[in-house]
Design an enzyme around this catalytic site. Structure first.
Site, PDB file in Angstrom:
ATOM      1  N   LYS A 177      25.115  -8.862 -13.533  1.00 12.31           N
ATOM      2  CA  LYS A 177      25.522  -8.479 -12.167  1.00 12.31           C
ATOM      3  C   LYS A 177      25.730  -9.720 -11.292  1.00 12.31           C
ATOM      4  CE  LYS A 177      21.791  -5.961 -11.510  1.00 12.31           C
ATOM      5  NZ  LYS A 177      21.110  -6.183 -12.799  1.00 12.31           N
ATOM      6  N   ARG A 186      18.866   1.429  -6.720  1.00 15.73           N
ATOM      7  CA  ARG A 186      18.088   1.365  -7.956  1.00 15.73           C
ATOM      8  C   ARG A 186      17.397   2.667  -8.296  1.00 15.73           C
ATOM      9  NH1 ARG A 186      17.703  -4.498  -8.431  1.00 15.73           N
ATOM     10  NH2 ARG A 186      16.693  -4.810 -10.424  1.00 15.73           N
ATOM     11  N   ARG A 221      17.094 -17.369 -19.911  1.00 20.00           N
ATOM     12  CA  ARG A 221      16.977 -17.784 -18.508  1.00 20.00           C
ATOM     13  C   ARG A 221      15.529 -18.159 -18.169  1.00 20.00           C
ATOM     14  NH1 ARG A 221      18.889 -13.685 -14.036  1.00 20.00           N
ATOM     15  NH2 ARG A 221      16.851 -12.826 -14.522  1.00 20.00           N
ATOM     16  N   ARG A 261      12.419 -18.081 -13.794  1.00 24.18           N
ATOM     17  CA  ARG A 261      12.284 -17.048 -12.762  1.00 24.18           C
ATOM     18  C   ARG A 261      11.013 -16.244 -13.037  1.00 24.18           C
ATOM     19  NH1 ARG A 261      17.068 -12.770 -11.226  1.00 24.18           N
ATOM     20  NH2 ARG A 261      15.577 -11.085 -11.531  1.00 24.18           N
ATOM     21  N   ARG A 275      10.740  -4.225 -16.372  1.00 22.58           N
ATOM     22  CA  ARG A 275      12.030  -4.081 -15.667  1.00 22.58           C
ATOM     23  C   ARG A 275      12.975  -3.177 -16.456  1.00 22.58           C
ATOM     24  NH1 ARG A 275      13.382 -10.153 -15.285  1.00 22.58           N
ATOM     25  NH2 ARG A 275      15.408  -9.546 -14.421  1.00 22.58           N
TER      26      ARG A 275
END
Ligand code: AP5
Ligand code: MG
Length: 192
Positions: free
Chosen positions: A13, A88, A127, A133, A144
């Site tokens: 996204k 969401r 990532r 992160r 998630r």
């Protein structure tokens, strides 16, 4: 163009929103980025959101809607926007429609990026190593993905049922995926 980008964590996204922002010349509004900025700045909202985000759960609908309304009324969305990370769940989808109706700026299209789970896990692990992160740890990623399947996946049907959904294969090179998105946005040539 008022566009909502849907897709699981790691589906691309943010990556595609950056390209779309340049192409469409409209702001990219990411509720995840707004929340991360609030956490970094240590605002009361950020302090409330920090632990929830690190666990990979959803911040309360009320907090996120308030933050989004503030952003959508900042005065730079007259030509449209790209919304990334909102809605969401179905409550957020309904709240967004109500807010945008009030602002006379309805969503034109929701684009869903489709990527299978193994690939998502691989991208987020990459990532985690590259950027660290806080919510890319294996436990948070697992949560998630569960939250996405339980709460967010029904939002895809919400847009499908109202005739505003385009599904795009999110697997392939970043430019390739971008081209696919653009082709769903191009007006269909008139026949005859
Ligand atoms: P948010 O920031 O929205 O995170 P997310 O949905 O989990 O998604 P990501 O940002 O991880 O992935 P992405 O789809 O943007 O993919 P990206 O382009 O980065 O939300 C974070 C948290 O904030 C939530 O968990 C929640 O706590 C809170 N929150 C946010 N919004 C909320 C809301 N509305 N309500 C309640 N809480 C909310 O790509 C991922 C990786 O893959 C990158 O490394 C990228 O380089 C790579 N990649 C991208 N495309 C490709 C490709 N085509 N090929 C190979 N690699 C690729
Ligand atoms: Mg993102």
């Amino acid at each position: 163009m008022r566009l909502v980008l849907l897709g699981a964590p790691g589906s691309g996204k943010g990556t595609q929103a950056t390209r779309l922002r340049e192409h469409l010349q409209v702001p990219h509004i990411s509720t995840g980025e707004l929340l991360r900025a609030a956490v970094k700045a240590g605002t009361p909202l950020g302090l409330q959101a920090k632990a929830v985000m690190e666990a990979g759960s959803l911040v309360s609908d009320e907090i996120v809607l308030g933050m989004l309304e503030e952003r959508l009324t900042a005065g730079d969305t007259g030509n449209g926007f790209i919304l990334d990370g909102y809605p969401r769940n179905l409550a957020q989808a309904n709240a967004l429609d109500a807010l945008l109706k009030r602002l006379d700026q309805p969503v034109d299209i929701a684009v869903q990026l489709d990527v299978d789970t193994e690939l998502l896990i691989g991208r987020l692990a990459g990532r985690a190593q590259a950027e660290g992160r806080a919510d890319d740890s294996p436990d948070a990623v697992r949560n998630r993905l569960t939250v996405y399947n339980d709460a967010t996946a029904p939002v895809v049907d919400f847009y499908r049922n109202s005739g505003r959904l385009a599904c795009v294969d999110g697997v392939g090179g970043m430019d390739e995926v971008f081209s696919r998105i653009l082709s769903t946005l191009a007006p269909t040539p008139e026949i005859g």
